[in-house]
Design a protein around this motif. Structure first.
Motif, PDB file in Angstrom:
ATOM      1  N   VAL A  42      10.721  -5.003   1.942  1.00  0.00           N
ATOM      2  CA  VAL A  42       9.512  -4.586   2.660  1.00  0.00           C
ATOM      3  C   VAL A  42       8.285  -4.562   1.751  1.00  0.00           C
ATOM      4  O   VAL A  42       7.200  -4.175   2.174  1.00  0.00           O
ATOM      5  CB  VAL A  42       9.702  -3.213   3.334  1.00  0.00           C
ATOM      6  N   GLY A  43       8.472  -4.971   0.500  1.00  0.00           N
ATOM      7  CA  GLY A  43       7.348  -5.022  -0.425  1.00  0.00           C
ATOM      8  C   GLY A  43       7.758  -5.710  -1.702  1.00  0.00           C
ATOM      9  O   GLY A  43       8.943  -5.849  -1.990  1.00  0.00           O
ATOM     10  N   MET A  44       6.772  -6.179  -2.447  1.00  0.00           N
ATOM     11  CA  MET A  44       7.052  -6.746  -3.757  1.00  0.00           C
ATOM     12  C   MET A  44       5.781  -6.754  -4.599  1.00  0.00           C
ATOM     13  O   MET A  44       4.675  -6.648  -4.075  1.00  0.00           O
ATOM     14  CB  MET A  44       7.682  -8.131  -3.680  1.00  0.00           C
ATOM     15  N   ARG A  54      -1.575  -7.330 -11.623  1.00  0.00           N
ATOM     16  CA  ARG A  54      -1.492  -6.142 -10.762  1.00  0.00           C
ATOM     17  C   ARG A  54      -1.809  -6.539  -9.317  1.00  0.00           C
ATOM     18  O   ARG A  54      -2.916  -6.328  -8.830  1.00  0.00           O
ATOM     19  CB  ARG A  54      -2.446  -5.061 -11.259  1.00  0.00           C
ATOM     20  N   VAL A  55      -0.814  -7.109  -8.666  1.00  0.00           N
ATOM     21  CA  VAL A  55      -0.933  -7.508  -7.264  1.00  0.00           C
ATOM     22  C   VAL A  55       0.373  -7.127  -6.582  1.00  0.00           C
ATOM     23  O   VAL A  55       1.455  -7.416  -7.097  1.00  0.00           O
ATOM     24  CB  VAL A  55      -1.180  -9.024  -7.108  1.00  0.00           C
ATOM     25  N   ILE A  56       0.240  -6.463  -5.415  1.00  0.00           N
ATOM     26  CA  ILE A  56       1.427  -6.081  -4.652  1.00  0.00           C
ATOM     27  C   ILE A  56       1.226  -6.466  -3.195  1.00  0.00           C
ATOM     28  O   ILE A  56       0.110  -6.711  -2.750  1.00  0.00           O
ATOM     29  CB  ILE A  56       1.741  -4.574  -4.762  1.00  0.00           C
ATOM     30  N   ILE A  57       2.342  -6.488  -2.478  1.00  0.00           N
ATOM     31  CA  ILE A  57       2.316  -6.698  -1.035  1.00  0.00           C
ATOM     32  C   ILE A  57       3.251  -5.661  -0.427  1.00  0.00           C
ATOM     33  O   ILE A  57       4.306  -5.363  -0.993  1.00  0.00           O
ATOM     34  CB  ILE A  57       2.723  -8.133  -0.660  1.00  0.00           C
ATOM     35  N   ALA A  58       2.849  -5.108   0.703  1.00  0.00           N
ATOM     36  CA  ALA A  58       3.675  -4.116   1.399  1.00  0.00           C
ATOM     37  C   ALA A  58       3.614  -4.382   2.892  1.00  0.00           C
ATOM     38  O   ALA A  58       2.540  -4.634   3.442  1.00  0.00           O
ATOM     39  CB  ALA A  58       3.180  -2.704   1.089  1.00  0.00           C
ATOM     40  N   GLN A  59       4.762  -4.353   3.528  1.00  0.00           N
ATOM     41  CA  GLN A  59       4.838  -4.514   4.977  1.00  0.00           C
ATOM     42  C   GLN A  59       4.485  -3.177   5.603  1.00  0.00           C
ATOM     43  O   GLN A  59       5.308  -2.277   5.665  1.00  0.00           O
ATOM     44  CB  GLN A  59       6.244  -4.964   5.377  1.00  0.00           C
ATOM     45  N   LEU A  60       3.244  -3.022   6.025  1.00  0.00           N
ATOM     46  CA  LEU A  60       2.760  -1.756   6.593  1.00  0.00           C
ATOM     47  C   LEU A  60       2.494  -1.959   8.072  1.00  0.00           C
ATOM     48  O   LEU A  60       1.363  -2.057   8.517  1.00  0.00           O
ATOM     49  CB  LEU A  60       1.482  -1.302   5.871  1.00  0.00           C
ATOM     50  N   GLY A  61       3.559  -2.065   8.844  1.00  0.00           N
ATOM     51  CA  GLY A  61       3.417  -2.372  10.258  1.00  0.00           C
ATOM     52  C   GLY A  61       3.681  -3.846  10.486  1.00  0.00           C
ATOM     53  O   GLY A  61       4.433  -4.475   9.740  1.00  0.00           O
ATOM     54  N   PRO A  62       3.038  -4.441  11.492  1.00  0.00           N
ATOM     55  CA  PRO A  62       3.344  -5.831  11.830  1.00  0.00           C
ATOM     56  C   PRO A  62       2.850  -6.855  10.807  1.00  0.00           C
ATOM     57  O   PRO A  62       3.393  -7.945  10.711  1.00  0.00           O
ATOM     58  CB  PRO A  62       2.637  -6.038  13.176  1.00  0.00           C
ATOM     59  N   PRO A  64       1.721  -7.809   6.694  1.00  0.00           N
ATOM     60  CA  PRO A  64       1.781  -7.367   5.306  1.00  0.00           C
ATOM     61  C   PRO A  64       0.369  -7.163   4.752  1.00  0.00           C
ATOM     62  O   PRO A  64      -0.571  -7.845   5.155  1.00  0.00           O
ATOM     63  CB  PRO A  64       2.482  -8.526   4.601  1.00  0.00           C
ATOM     64  N   VAL A  65       0.244  -6.200   3.842  1.00  0.00           N
ATOM     65  CA  VAL A  65      -1.031  -5.910   3.200  1.00  0.00           C
ATOM     66  C   VAL A  65      -0.910  -6.263   1.726  1.00  0.00           C
ATOM     67  O   VAL A  65      -0.021  -5.759   1.031  1.00  0.00           O
ATOM     68  CB  VAL A  65      -1.411  -4.422   3.360  1.00  0.00           C
ATOM     69  N   VAL A  66      -1.800  -7.140   1.256  1.00  0.00           N
ATOM     70  CA  VAL A  66      -1.841  -7.521  -0.151  1.00  0.00           C
ATOM     71  C   VAL A  66      -2.903  -6.671  -0.837  1.00  0.00           C
ATOM     72  O   VAL A  66      -4.009  -6.525  -0.326  1.00  0.00           O
ATOM     73  CB  VAL A  66      -2.150  -9.022  -0.328  1.00  0.00           C
ATOM     74  N   MET A  67      -2.539  -6.119  -1.996  1.00  0.00           N
ATOM     75  CA  MET A  67      -3.444  -5.258  -2.750  1.00  0.00           C
ATOM     76  C   MET A  67      -3.604  -5.794  -4.171  1.00  0.00           C
ATOM     77  O   MET A  67      -2.620  -5.946  -4.891  1.00  0.00           O
ATOM     78  CB  MET A  67      -2.900  -3.831  -2.811  1.00  0.00           C
ATOM     79  N   PHE A  68      -4.845  -6.080  -4.533  1.00  0.00           N
ATOM     80  CA  PHE A  68      -5.164  -6.515  -5.889  1.00  0.00           C
ATOM     81  C   PHE A  68      -5.655  -5.306  -6.682  1.00  0.00           C
ATOM     82  O   PHE A  68      -6.520  -4.559  -6.213  1.00  0.00           O
ATOM     83  CB  PHE A  68      -6.244  -7.603  -5.862  1.00  0.00           C
TER      84      PHE A  68
END
Length: 136
Positions: A42-44, A54-62, A64-68
């Motif tokens: 659900v994330g990586m 420093r980059v992540i992705i998270a399945q936050l509902g339908p 995915p949200v990528v965060m830099f």
């Protein structure tokens, strides 16, 4: 592009460097790789696909949200939990926080802030640990 998952703990324990606008294409690789592993993940973090930024992705509902360059700016209500990781076998105990606030840049390099609770907060905390080279 779907990237192979890194399982070498030495490589995963290296802290990630700050991302820049030049790293925006990482969003596509993270989305593609997360989608390919959606049954078990659900994330990586980018270091899980071999990129120490420093980059992540998270399945936050339908979606995915990528965060830099995500930064945890507040946390409250610690609790014990057991977590698994796509890069590691089994589950391990750790402490997470029920409510967090995270600041980051989105895929358009716009500054964002999210307050997350429960499982969504747990996902992001796990991926933030990856950015620091912390394995559960």
């Amino acid at each position: 592009m779907i990237k192979p998952i890194i399982t070498d703990t030495h490589q995963l324990q290296q802290p990630s460097r700050l991302a820049s606008r030049a790293d925006l294409p990482l969003a596509t690789d993270l989305k593609d790789t997360l989608t390919a592993h959606r049954d078990a993940c659900v994330g990586m973090a980018a270091n899980m696909i071999g990129v120490h930024k420093r980059v992540i992705i998270a399945q936050l509902g339908p979606l995915p949200v990528v965060m830099f360059n995500p930064t945890l700016t507040s946390k409250a209500q610690p609790y014990p939990v057991k977590e698994g990781c796509l890069s590691l076998t089994g589950q391990r105990p750790t402490t997470r926080y029920k409510r967090i606030t995270v600041d980051f840049f989105n895929e358009h390099w716009q500054r964002q802030q999210l307050t997350l609770t429960d499982f969504a907060a747990e996902i992001v905390q796990h991926e933030l640990d990856h950015c620091q080279g912390i394995l559960i």
